[in-house]
Design a protein around this motif. Sequence first.
Motif, PDB file in Angstrom:
ATOM      1  N   LEU A 189       0.816  -1.204   0.000  1.00  0.00           N
ATOM      2  CA  LEU A 189       0.000   0.000   0.000  1.00  0.00           C
ATOM      3  C   LEU A 189       0.854   1.259   0.000  1.00  0.00           C
ATOM      4  N   LEU A 190       0.381   2.274  -0.724  1.00  0.00           N
ATOM      5  CA  LEU A 190       0.960   3.612  -0.696  1.00  0.00           C
ATOM      6  C   LEU A 190      -0.114   4.578  -0.236  1.00  0.00           C
ATOM      7  N   GLY A 191       0.230   5.481   0.677  1.00  0.00           N
ATOM      8  CA  GLY A 191      -0.708   6.488   1.155  1.00  0.00           C
ATOM      9  C   GLY A 191      -0.609   7.773   0.367  1.00  0.00           C
ATOM     10  N   SER A 192      -0.702   8.892   1.071  1.00  0.00           N
ATOM     11  CA  SER A 192      -0.749  10.187   0.397  1.00  0.00           C
ATOM     12  C   SER A 192       0.613  10.672  -0.075  1.00  0.00           C
ATOM     13  N   SER A 193       1.683  10.003   0.348  1.00  0.00           N
ATOM     14  CA  SER A 193       3.022  10.352  -0.120  1.00  0.00           C
ATOM     15  C   SER A 193       3.912   9.122   0.027  1.00  0.00           C
ATOM     16  N   THR A 194       5.129   9.198  -0.518  1.00  0.00           N
ATOM     17  CA  THR A 194       6.051   8.065  -0.418  1.00  0.00           C
ATOM     18  C   THR A 194       6.614   7.901   0.991  1.00  0.00           C
ATOM     19  N   ALA A 195       6.241   8.798   1.909  1.00  0.00           N
ATOM     20  CA  ALA A 195       6.618   8.619   3.310  1.00  0.00           C
ATOM     21  C   ALA A 195       5.629   7.719   4.042  1.00  0.00           C
ATOM     22  N   ASP A 196       4.498   7.441   3.422  1.00  0.00           N
ATOM     23  CA  ASP A 196       3.453   6.626   4.040  1.00  0.00           C
ATOM     24  C   ASP A 196       3.229   5.387   3.177  1.00  0.00           C
ATOM     25  N   PHE A 197       3.710   4.236   3.643  1.00  0.00           N
ATOM     26  CA  PHE A 197       3.574   3.004   2.870  1.00  0.00           C
ATOM     27  C   PHE A 197       3.500   1.823   3.813  1.00  0.00           C
ATOM     28  N   ASN A 198       3.047   0.697   3.265  1.00  0.00           N
ATOM     29  CA  ASN A 198       2.945  -0.543   4.034  1.00  0.00           C
ATOM     30  C   ASN A 198       3.245  -1.682   3.058  1.00  0.00           C
ATOM     31  N   LEU A 199       4.499  -2.075   2.988  1.00  0.00           N
ATOM     32  CA  LEU A 199       4.973  -3.011   1.976  1.00  0.00           C
ATOM     33  C   LEU A 199       5.466  -4.307   2.617  1.00  0.00           C
ATOM     34  N   ARG A 200       5.544  -5.341   1.796  1.00  0.00           N
ATOM     35  CA  ARG A 200       6.190  -6.582   2.199  1.00  0.00           C
ATOM     36  C   ARG A 200       7.509  -6.716   1.446  1.00  0.00           C
TER      37      ARG A 200
END
Length: 253
Positions: A189-200
């Motif tokens: 997942l990517l949020g509103s910017s590349t500072a906010d993510f949830n990756l494997r």
Amino acid sequence: MRLLLSVVVLSAFTFGARANVGNYTFGASNTTYTTITGTALVTGTWDDTNSSLLALPFTFTYNNVPYTQVGINSNGFITLGALTTTVYCGLQTSPANSIAGYGTDLVNASASSSVRYGTLGSAPNRQFVVQWTDCDHYGNSQQNHITFQVILNETSNTVQVVFGPSTVATTLGPNACSDTNTESGNVGLLGSSTADFNLRKVTNGSSTWIQSTVGTLISDVCNLSPTNIPASGLTWTWTPPPSVPMVFASCTT
């Protein structure tokens, strides 16, 4: 007689801190991969295709924002509320609020390859499914055959990536956004910017797909090799945190 009535009411409400996708919880399970027929975005020979802005069959809340539209890119990702753009290294350069099933430079791996989308189930438990069937990384001469889905779930607002039957002949490693034929894809997942993510993260030689680890960099990817591929039916699920209720702060008259 003179009557003057002046009333001013100011109400203030506060919201809890806005959730970000980094707060979604992750879980892995094994299910049965179910192919959809759906609507074809591309079939046969394809490369770098963006859909039009498509209407979702239900409102899907992502990163605390309700969305009713989605864009699909043949390079393994979708974007909520906006058109996708052609990028080659997944969530590192995709638009905000994108979700990657396997985000890298994908092309067809055979004449039967396709990207499709459709809806399963009935309200309030429908699923919007985007399916990439029989894909390879650009430049690999159709040696690899990768299949996966991104699923948006109504009501729960969970995001799932489900992997289908896959075979791999090429060893794929880091993704430096140079579009070489051995660059792996983002999953997550990517949020509103590349500072906010949830990756494997899956690293050949040190971790497997069933033992993926948390991605700590936006460039973290899931490697593939002939001996390191996701099992058909492997399902990764991201669950949003509970919604934060509106709180009354004050009233002035």
